[in-house]
Motif scaffolding. Structure first.
Motif, PDB file in Angstrom:
ATOM      1  N   LEU A 258       2.989   6.540   7.566  1.00  0.00           N
ATOM      2  CA  LEU A 258       2.469   5.674   6.513  1.00  0.00           C
ATOM      3  C   LEU A 258       2.152   6.505   5.275  1.00  0.00           C
ATOM      4  O   LEU A 258       1.627   7.609   5.376  1.00  0.00           O
ATOM      5  CB  LEU A 258       1.203   4.974   7.017  1.00  0.00           C
ATOM      6  N   ASN A 259       2.504   5.978   4.109  1.00  0.00           N
ATOM      7  CA  ASN A 259       2.141   6.675   2.872  1.00  0.00           C
ATOM      8  C   ASN A 259       1.493   5.689   1.911  1.00  0.00           C
ATOM      9  O   ASN A 259       1.644   4.478   2.045  1.00  0.00           O
ATOM     10  CB  ASN A 259       3.348   7.391   2.258  1.00  0.00           C
ATOM     11  N   VAL A 260       0.783   6.236   0.951  1.00  0.00           N
ATOM     12  CA  VAL A 260      -0.007   5.423   0.029  1.00  0.00           C
ATOM     13  C   VAL A 260       0.870   4.475  -0.783  1.00  0.00           C
ATOM     14  O   VAL A 260       0.541   3.296  -0.945  1.00  0.00           O
ATOM     15  CB  VAL A 260      -0.860   6.314  -0.902  1.00  0.00           C
ATOM     16  N   ALA A 261       2.002   4.953  -1.265  1.00  0.00           N
ATOM     17  CA  ALA A 261       2.866   4.107  -2.101  1.00  0.00           C
ATOM     18  C   ALA A 261       3.367   2.895  -1.324  1.00  0.00           C
ATOM     19  O   ALA A 261       3.294   1.760  -1.818  1.00  0.00           O
ATOM     20  CB  ALA A 261       4.039   4.924  -2.641  1.00  0.00           C
ATOM     21  N   ASP A 262       3.886   3.113  -0.104  1.00  0.00           N
ATOM     22  CA  ASP A 262       4.366   1.990   0.706  1.00  0.00           C
ATOM     23  C   ASP A 262       3.238   1.022   1.030  1.00  0.00           C
ATOM     24  O   ASP A 262       3.408  -0.192   0.980  1.00  0.00           O
ATOM     25  CB  ASP A 262       5.008   2.476   2.008  1.00  0.00           C
ATOM     26  N   LEU A 263       2.082   1.568   1.385  1.00  0.00           N
ATOM     27  CA  LEU A 263       0.934   0.725   1.714  1.00  0.00           C
ATOM     28  C   LEU A 263       0.578  -0.174   0.536  1.00  0.00           C
ATOM     29  O   LEU A 263       0.510  -1.396   0.660  1.00  0.00           O
ATOM     30  CB  LEU A 263      -0.271   1.588   2.108  1.00  0.00           C
ATOM     31  N   LYS A 264       0.376   0.410  -0.617  1.00  0.00           N
ATOM     32  CA  LYS A 264      -0.073  -0.366  -1.776  1.00  0.00           C
ATOM     33  C   LYS A 264       0.998  -1.320  -2.316  1.00  0.00           C
ATOM     34  O   LYS A 264       0.681  -2.345  -2.909  1.00  0.00           O
ATOM     35  CB  LYS A 264      -0.572   0.570  -2.862  1.00  0.00           C
ATOM     36  N   ASN A 265       2.269  -0.996  -2.079  1.00  0.00           N
ATOM     37  CA  ASN A 265       3.355  -1.880  -2.508  1.00  0.00           C
ATOM     38  C   ASN A 265       3.593  -3.022  -1.534  1.00  0.00           C
ATOM     39  O   ASN A 265       4.310  -3.961  -1.852  1.00  0.00           O
ATOM     40  CB  ASN A 265       4.653  -1.096  -2.701  1.00  0.00           C
ATOM     41  N   THR A 266       3.016  -2.929  -0.345  1.00  0.00           N
ATOM     42  CA  THR A 266       3.276  -3.912   0.706  1.00  0.00           C
ATOM     43  C   THR A 266       2.132  -4.891   0.908  1.00  0.00           C
ATOM     44  O   THR A 266       2.367  -6.064   1.168  1.00  0.00           O
ATOM     45  CB  THR A 266       3.579  -3.187   2.039  1.00  0.00           C
ATOM     46  N   VAL A 267       0.904  -4.442   0.789  1.00  0.00           N
ATOM     47  CA  VAL A 267      -0.232  -5.328   1.045  1.00  0.00           C
ATOM     48  C   VAL A 267      -0.561  -6.150  -0.196  1.00  0.00           C
ATOM     49  O   VAL A 267      -0.320  -5.731  -1.317  1.00  0.00           O
ATOM     50  CB  VAL A 267      -1.478  -4.554   1.535  1.00  0.00           C
ATOM     51  N   LEU A 268      -1.113  -7.337   0.067  1.00  0.00           N
ATOM     52  CA  LEU A 268      -1.537  -8.234  -1.006  1.00  0.00           C
ATOM     53  C   LEU A 268      -3.003  -8.607  -0.803  1.00  0.00           C
ATOM     54  O   LEU A 268      -3.481  -8.649   0.332  1.00  0.00           O
ATOM     55  CB  LEU A 268      -0.685  -9.509  -1.001  1.00  0.00           C
ATOM     56  N   GLY A 269      -3.695  -8.892  -1.883  1.00  0.00           N
ATOM     57  CA  GLY A 269      -5.087  -9.288  -1.822  1.00  0.00           C
ATOM     58  C   GLY A 269      -5.253 -10.691  -1.271  1.00  0.00           C
ATOM     59  O   GLY A 269      -4.419 -11.567  -1.530  1.00  0.00           O
ATOM     60  N   ILE A 270      -6.322 -10.886  -0.502  1.00  0.00           N
ATOM     61  CA  ILE A 270      -6.659 -12.206   0.041  1.00  0.00           C
ATOM     62  C   ILE A 270      -8.161 -12.410  -0.046  1.00  0.00           C
ATOM     63  O   ILE A 270      -8.925 -11.458  -0.225  1.00  0.00           O
ATOM     64  CB  ILE A 270      -6.178 -12.388   1.503  1.00  0.00           C
ATOM     65  N   SER A 271      -8.588 -13.648   0.107  1.00  0.00           N
ATOM     66  CA  SER A 271     -10.016 -13.986   0.065  1.00  0.00           C
ATOM     67  C   SER A 271     -10.706 -13.509   1.335  1.00  0.00           C
ATOM     68  O   SER A 271     -10.061 -13.242   2.355  1.00  0.00           O
ATOM     69  CB  SER A 271     -10.192 -15.499  -0.070  1.00  0.00           C
ATOM     70  N   SER A 272     -12.020 -13.449   1.309  1.00  0.00           N
ATOM     71  CA  SER A 272     -12.773 -13.045   2.507  1.00  0.00           C
ATOM     72  C   SER A 272     -12.610 -14.071   3.626  1.00  0.00           C
ATOM     73  O   SER A 272     -12.559 -13.710   4.801  1.00  0.00           O
ATOM     74  CB  SER A 272     -14.249 -12.809   2.185  1.00  0.00           C
ATOM     75  N   LYS A 273     -12.482 -15.361   3.288  1.00  0.00           N
ATOM     76  CA  LYS A 273     -12.260 -16.391   4.307  1.00  0.00           C
ATOM     77  C   LYS A 273     -10.917 -16.173   4.996  1.00  0.00           C
ATOM     78  O   LYS A 273     -10.814 -16.215   6.219  1.00  0.00           O
ATOM     79  CB  LYS A 273     -12.305 -17.785   3.682  1.00  0.00           C
ATOM     80  N   ASP A 274      -9.872 -15.930   4.214  1.00  0.00           N
ATOM     81  CA  ASP A 274      -8.558 -15.659   4.789  1.00  0.00           C
ATOM     82  C   ASP A 274      -8.562 -14.340   5.559  1.00  0.00           C
ATOM     83  O   ASP A 274      -7.913 -14.214   6.596  1.00  0.00           O
ATOM     84  CB  ASP A 274      -7.480 -15.637   3.704  1.00  0.00           C
ATOM     85  N   ALA A 275      -9.307 -13.364   5.073  1.00  0.00           N
ATOM     86  CA  ALA A 275      -9.420 -12.080   5.768  1.00  0.00           C
ATOM     87  C   ALA A 275     -10.023 -12.281   7.152  1.00  0.00           C
ATOM     88  O   ALA A 275      -9.601 -11.639   8.126  1.00  0.00           O
ATOM     89  CB  ALA A 275     -10.266 -11.108   4.952  1.00  0.00           C
ATOM     90  N   PHE A 276     -10.988 -13.169   7.253  1.00  0.00           N
ATOM     91  CA  PHE A 276     -11.609 -13.440   8.555  1.00  0.00           C
ATOM     92  C   PHE A 276     -10.566 -14.031   9.513  1.00  0.00           C
ATOM     93  O   PHE A 276     -10.532 -13.670  10.690  1.00  0.00           O
ATOM     94  CB  PHE A 276     -12.806 -14.382   8.387  1.00  0.00           C
TER      95      PHE A 276
END
Length: 158
Positions: free
Chosen positions: A48-66
């Motif tokens: 795993l590297n930082v660039a791939d991680l940050k290019n792949t994940v998307l932000g979500i709400s705390s409710k969706d995170a739960f």
């Protein structure tokens, strides 16, 4: 990066061989680097590297995170959960983990429903993911506050 002790309930709700759970300190700097450093302890996440991680994940709400946390802790992504998604003891444990981050935490995931924004259904097992681990499928949830990073990750091969 310093690992912070997890609540004892975590062992009960996350499989030892198919999940990675960590709460680590964050002293400024980039949260992606903190995640990558912590994840290097897991063989399927070593590349795993930082660039791939940050290019792949998307932000979500705390409710969706739960909901993503429930999915990660609920059992197999490929073969379905061995126990019901609704579980009061597990939900209390997850709430305890979320509270450790504080109320202003941001959450990120590679769960494909994040692409749908607020209309995404994060509790479904029939989803696509943007695979980051060296496995068939993986779903991660990353919680970020000013001082801590929570990492919940499930990875499986078929």
């Amino acid at each position: 990066m310093k690992r912070i002790a997890l609540p004892g309930c975590v062992r009960e709700h996350f499989g030892e061989y198919s999940t990675f759970v960590a709460l680590v300190s964050r002293e400024g700097g980039d949260w992606g680097s903190v995640v990558v450093e912590a994840a290097r302890a897991v063989p399927v996440l070593q590349n795993l590297n930082v660039a791939d991680l940050k290019n792949t994940v998307l932000g979500i709400s705390s409710k969706d995170a739960f909901d993503v946390a429930r999915l990660i802790s609920g059992g197999s992504l490929l073969y379905g959960p061995p126990r019901p998604i609704e579980n009061a003891q597990r939900d209390a444990c997850l709430l305890n983990l979320f509270e450790a981050l504080g109320e202003h935490a941001e959450f990120f995931t590679n769960h494909g429903e994040a692409e749908d924004g607020e209309t995404g259904d994060f509790s479904t097992l029939s989803c696509h993911v943007n695979v980051l681990a060296e496995t068939t499928i993986d779903v991660c949830l990353i919680g970020v506050s000013d001082s801590k990073v929570l990492i919940l990750w499930r990875f499986e091969d078929d």
